[in-house]
Design a protein around this motif. Structure first.
Motif, short mmCIF file in Angstrom:
data_model
loop_
_atom_site.label_atom_id
_atom_site.label_comp_id
_atom_site.label_asym_id
_atom_site.label_seq_id
_atom_site.Cartn_x
_atom_site.Cartn_y
_atom_site.Cartn_z
N PHE A 1 0.82 -1.20 0.00
CA PHE A 1 0.00 0.00 0.00
C PHE A 1 0.86 1.26 0.00
CE2 PHE A 1 -2.84 -3.20 1.84
CZ PHE A 1 -4.00 -2.96 1.14
N ALA A 2 0.39 2.27 -0.70
CA ALA A 2 1.07 3.56 -0.72
C ALA A 2 -0.02 4.62 -0.67
CB ALA A 2 1.90 3.71 -1.98
N HIS A 3 -0.03 5.43 0.38
CA HIS A 3 -1.07 6.46 0.51
C HIS A 3 -0.52 7.85 0.25
CE1 HIS A 3 -3.25 3.03 2.28
NE2 HIS A 3 -4.26 3.63 1.67
N LEU A 4 -0.97 8.41 -0.85
CA LEU A 4 -0.48 9.71 -1.30
C LEU A 4 -1.18 10.86 -0.59
CD1 LEU A 4 -0.82 8.76 -5.07
CD2 LEU A 4 1.28 8.67 -3.71
N PRO A 5 -0.47 11.95 -0.36
CA PRO A 5 -1.09 13.11 0.31
C PRO A 5 -2.16 13.76 -0.58
CG PRO A 5 1.08 13.68 -0.52
CD PRO A 5 0.94 12.20 -0.69
N MET A 6 -3.05 14.45 0.04
CA MET A 6 -4.13 15.13 -0.68
C MET A 6 -3.62 16.38 -1.38
SD MET A 6 -7.24 13.71 0.31
CE MET A 6 -6.42 12.52 -0.72
N THR B 1 -5.96 26.88 -2.67
CA THR B 1 -5.08 27.93 -2.14
C THR B 1 -5.45 28.36 -0.72
OG1 THR B 1 -6.34 29.16 -3.79
CG2 THR B 1 -3.96 29.17 -4.03
N ASP B 2 -6.65 28.04 -0.29
CA ASP B 2 -7.04 28.41 1.07
C ASP B 2 -6.72 27.30 2.07
OD1 ASP B 2 -8.81 26.55 0.22
OD2 ASP B 2 -10.63 27.71 0.65
N GLY B 3 -6.02 26.25 1.60
CA GLY B 3 -5.63 25.17 2.50
C GLY B 3 -6.71 24.13 2.71
N LYS B 4 -7.87 24.37 2.15
CA LYS B 4 -8.95 23.40 2.30
C LYS B 4 -8.94 22.41 1.14
CE LYS B 4 -11.26 25.53 5.79
NZ LYS B 4 -11.56 26.94 5.57
N GLY C 1 3.34 16.20 -4.20
CA GLY C 1 3.33 14.90 -3.52
C GLY C 1 4.52 14.04 -3.85
N TRP C 2 5.40 14.56 -4.69
CA TRP C 2 6.61 13.81 -5.01
C TRP C 2 7.70 14.80 -5.35
CZ3 TRP C 2 9.20 13.60 -9.87
CH2 TRP C 2 10.28 12.71 -9.92
N SER C 3 8.93 14.44 -5.05
CA SER C 3 10.06 15.29 -5.41
C SER C 3 11.21 14.41 -5.87
CB SER C 3 10.49 16.13 -4.21
OG SER C 3 11.77 16.70 -4.46
N PRO C 4 11.88 14.82 -6.96
CA PRO C 4 13.02 14.03 -7.43
C PRO C 4 14.24 14.26 -6.55
CG PRO C 4 12.76 15.96 -8.78
CD PRO C 4 11.61 15.96 -7.81
N LYS D 1 3.09 15.21 3.16
CA LYS D 1 2.29 16.42 3.42
C LYS D 1 1.39 16.80 2.25
CE LYS D 1 3.67 20.71 3.54
NZ LYS D 1 4.31 21.99 3.85
N ALA D 2 0.18 17.20 2.60
CA ALA D 2 -0.77 17.66 1.58
C ALA D 2 -0.18 18.89 0.90
CB ALA D 2 -2.10 18.01 2.22
N ALA D 3 -0.43 19.03 -0.41
CA ALA D 3 0.11 20.15 -1.16
C ALA D 3 -1.01 21.07 -1.64
CB ALA D 3 0.90 19.64 -2.36
N VAL D 4 -0.71 22.33 -1.79
CA VAL D 4 -1.69 23.29 -2.29
C VAL D 4 -1.49 23.46 -3.80
CG1 VAL D 4 -2.43 25.70 -2.23
CG2 VAL D 4 -1.88 24.50 -0.11
N PHE D 5 -2.59 23.40 -4.51
CA PHE D 5 -2.58 23.54 -5.95
C PHE D 5 -2.45 25.02 -6.30
CE2 PHE D 5 -4.51 24.01 -10.09
CZ PHE D 5 -4.14 22.85 -10.77
N ASP D 6 -1.33 25.40 -6.93
CA ASP D 6 -1.08 26.81 -7.26
C ASP D 6 -1.15 27.01 -8.78
OD1 ASP D 6 -0.25 29.37 -7.57
OD2 ASP D 6 1.76 29.07 -6.76
N PRO D 7 -2.27 27.56 -9.26
CA PRO D 7 -2.46 27.75 -10.71
C PRO D 7 -1.36 28.61 -11.34
CG PRO D 7 -4.49 28.17 -9.51
CD PRO D 7 -3.41 28.07 -8.50
#
Length: 491
Positions: free
Chosen positions: A242-247, A251-254, A286-289, A313-319
RNA sequence: GGCCCCAUCGUCUAUCGGCUAGGACACAUCCCUUUCAAGGAUGGAAGACGGGUUCGAUUCCCGUUGGGGCUACCA
């Protein structure tokens, strides 16, 4: 060759992963990211990436959503292996597995009706916060004689899993060890009284049937995992990794939702984002090289991907960053790949026909090449392309106000410029530059004073590629005609 | 409420006990320059808090706080 333990695994033991969305809406970026990671893992290790549509909730599932998922994945370039599995087609196996669990004593019949259950739950919860309803196995798991009697009367029942004592734990590829005391897990229903399976059972039954070896999904599924592990064990099947990826958050953290604007991959497709840029951007959520690497093309993503780089850690989607990333891909991708996306967009915008694109392919490529450097989206390019593809142009008010301030003087200057342009014997950037700079010198003005009004005359815009590139692209006759049109405009 | 997960600049992240805490997006200034981009340079900006462990903690352990998820005869 050494005799390492893993070396004795059969070579056919390649990883099998799946993306299992429920078709209840468009493909959103969170789902796309999950699909991407599964795909990257499979492609990296030479395994299989499968697609399963979890359509057992007939009320919410739609064919349109299924189609949107296919389209989204295809657009992203996430191709799947083998045939698509529709969960709804496997309900008979699900029911069989549930009854096998019943037969082996891992589950029992619950004759409590759904409405009755809901009433009990409501009653307990009405006592206020702190009061959580819990099924009482002692009351629900009836004695054999009672069960027989009810069965004989034809009473409907749901099948409930008998959660054993102990602790359920697993080594998560992202989080390391995660453990749940079984006492915190309620005996859960695996088959409804109407004979249909409940999510956790269906997932496990299908994953076993599909021989899935790695389950990679959002970490909102962590609390489902112990239940599923218990089912694997009761069914006597080998556990997957199992591998559980962060959400992904807004931009408001929700949690990302429609409120955050464009959250469907289709939205970004229509905003002119390239699939390779979308994948690159999503991969970094959610991933870094490791290190400072950011811009990566598809092949490099596959080459560098690994579970060691997975983040918790959950990441914020930055357009904003997505758009920057897209600009990078626009400039770095081979021209052919960019034009394959831009040219149809030009046709779609009514700026050219497929015939024109085919007839002047090299010229079209040159146009795209000049415009892509200063664009962040395909739409940016389309917006800038009009003056080169249309005969009549419109003049941007701001550009006119700024560069054609003194209309009479501009007219006179453009007339002089026209003569120089029209007189050129060789249509090369060098010739143009030499002639125009000579004109500027002879008039004692800076070259820019000629270039800027000319740019507006040629394109109607204040911004464009370099002036000589614009001239070259337009060709001498059209360039002269444009200046003539500008002179009429200024008259 | 219970259980579980998480915690470095505004955002994405690097660091796997030695850090003057690095990079990227965004922002500001400057350079380049025929415009706009691109590119280059510079700047402001972070280890939630409290205890340990250690010669030394952002890094390891515990607690607190905060955020998130789950808690259905949904998926």
């Amino acid at each position: 060759m050494s005799f390492l333990p893993h070396a004795i695994r059969p070579v056919t033991d390649t990883p099998r992963l799946r993306f299992a969305p429920s078709p209840t809406g468009y493909l959103h970026v969170g789902g796309a990211r999950t699909a991407l990671f599964n795909w990257l893992y499979a492609r990296k290790l030479g395994g299989q990436f499968l697609l399963r549509i979890e359509d057992t909730d007939k009320a919410r599932s739609t064919d349109e959503s299924t189609r949107a998922i296919f389209e989204g994945l295809t657009w992203l370039g996430l191709d799947w292996d083998e045939e698509v599995v529709y969960q709804g087609a496997n309900v008979e196996r699900h029911a069989r597995d549930a009854h096998a669990l019943l037969a082996s004593g891992h589950a029992y019949r619950d004759f409590t009706s759904a409405v009755e259950l809901a009433a009990q739950r409501a009653e307990v919860e009405a006592k206020g916060p702190g009061h959580a309803f819990r099924v009482d196995r002692a009351k629900v798991d009836l004695p054999a004689a009672e069960v027989e009697a009810r069965l004989a009367r034809g009473e409907p029942y749901a099948i409930r899993f008998r959660v054993p004592e102990g602790t359920t734990e697993w080594p998560d590829l992202v989080h390391g060890r995660i453990a749940f005391p079984n006492k915190d897990i309620e005996d859960f229903i695996i088959l409804r009284s109407d004979g249909t399976p409940v999510y956790n059972l269906a997932v496990v039954s299908d994953d076993i049937a599909m021989r899935i070896t790695v389950v990679m999904r959002g970490d909102d599924h962590i609390s489902n995992t112990p239940k599923q592990i218990l089912l694997y064990q009761a069914l006597g099947a080998a556990l997957p990794t199992f591998a559980h990826l962060p959400m992904i958050h807004g931009t408001d953290g929700k949690k990302l939702s429609k409120r955050h604007g464009a959250t469907a991959v289709g939205d970004w497709q229509h905003e002119g984002i390239l699939p390779s840029a979308m994948c690159n951007f999503l991969a970094l959520l959610g991933w870094s090289p490791g290190g400072d690497l950011e811009v990566m093309m598809r092949e490099e993503l596959v080459a560098r991907f690994g579970t060691e780089g997975l983040l918790k850690k959950a990441a914020v989607f930055d357009p904003k960053k997505l758009e920057w990333m897209n600009g990078q891909h626009l400039s770095r991708l081979p021209l052919g790949e960019v034009s394959a996306r831009v040219l149809p967009a030009l046709v779609g915008a009514g700026l050219a026909t497929n015939e024109e694109v085919a007839a002047r392919h090299d010229w079209m490529l040159r146009l795209v090449d000049l415009l892509r450097v200063r664009a962040r989206t395909i739409d940016d390019i389309v917006r800038q392309a009009a003056p080169y593809l249309r005969e009549a142009i419109s003049y941007d008010a701001d550009a006119v106000a700024k560069q054609w301030k003194d209309r009479a003087a501009t007219r006179e200057l453009l007339a002089a410029t026209r003569e120089v342009i029209a007189a050129l014997a060789t249509w090369t950037p060098e010739a143009m530059e030499g002639a125009l700079r000579t004109l500027a010198e002879s008039r004692g003005i800076q070259a820019g004073k000629i270039f800027q009004p000319l740019r507006v005359a040629l394109t109607g815009l204040g911004v464009s590629p370099g002036i000589f590139e614009v001239l070259e692209l337009l060709g001498q006759p059209r360039a002269v005609a444009r200046i003539d049109a500008a002179l009429r405009e200024l008259a």
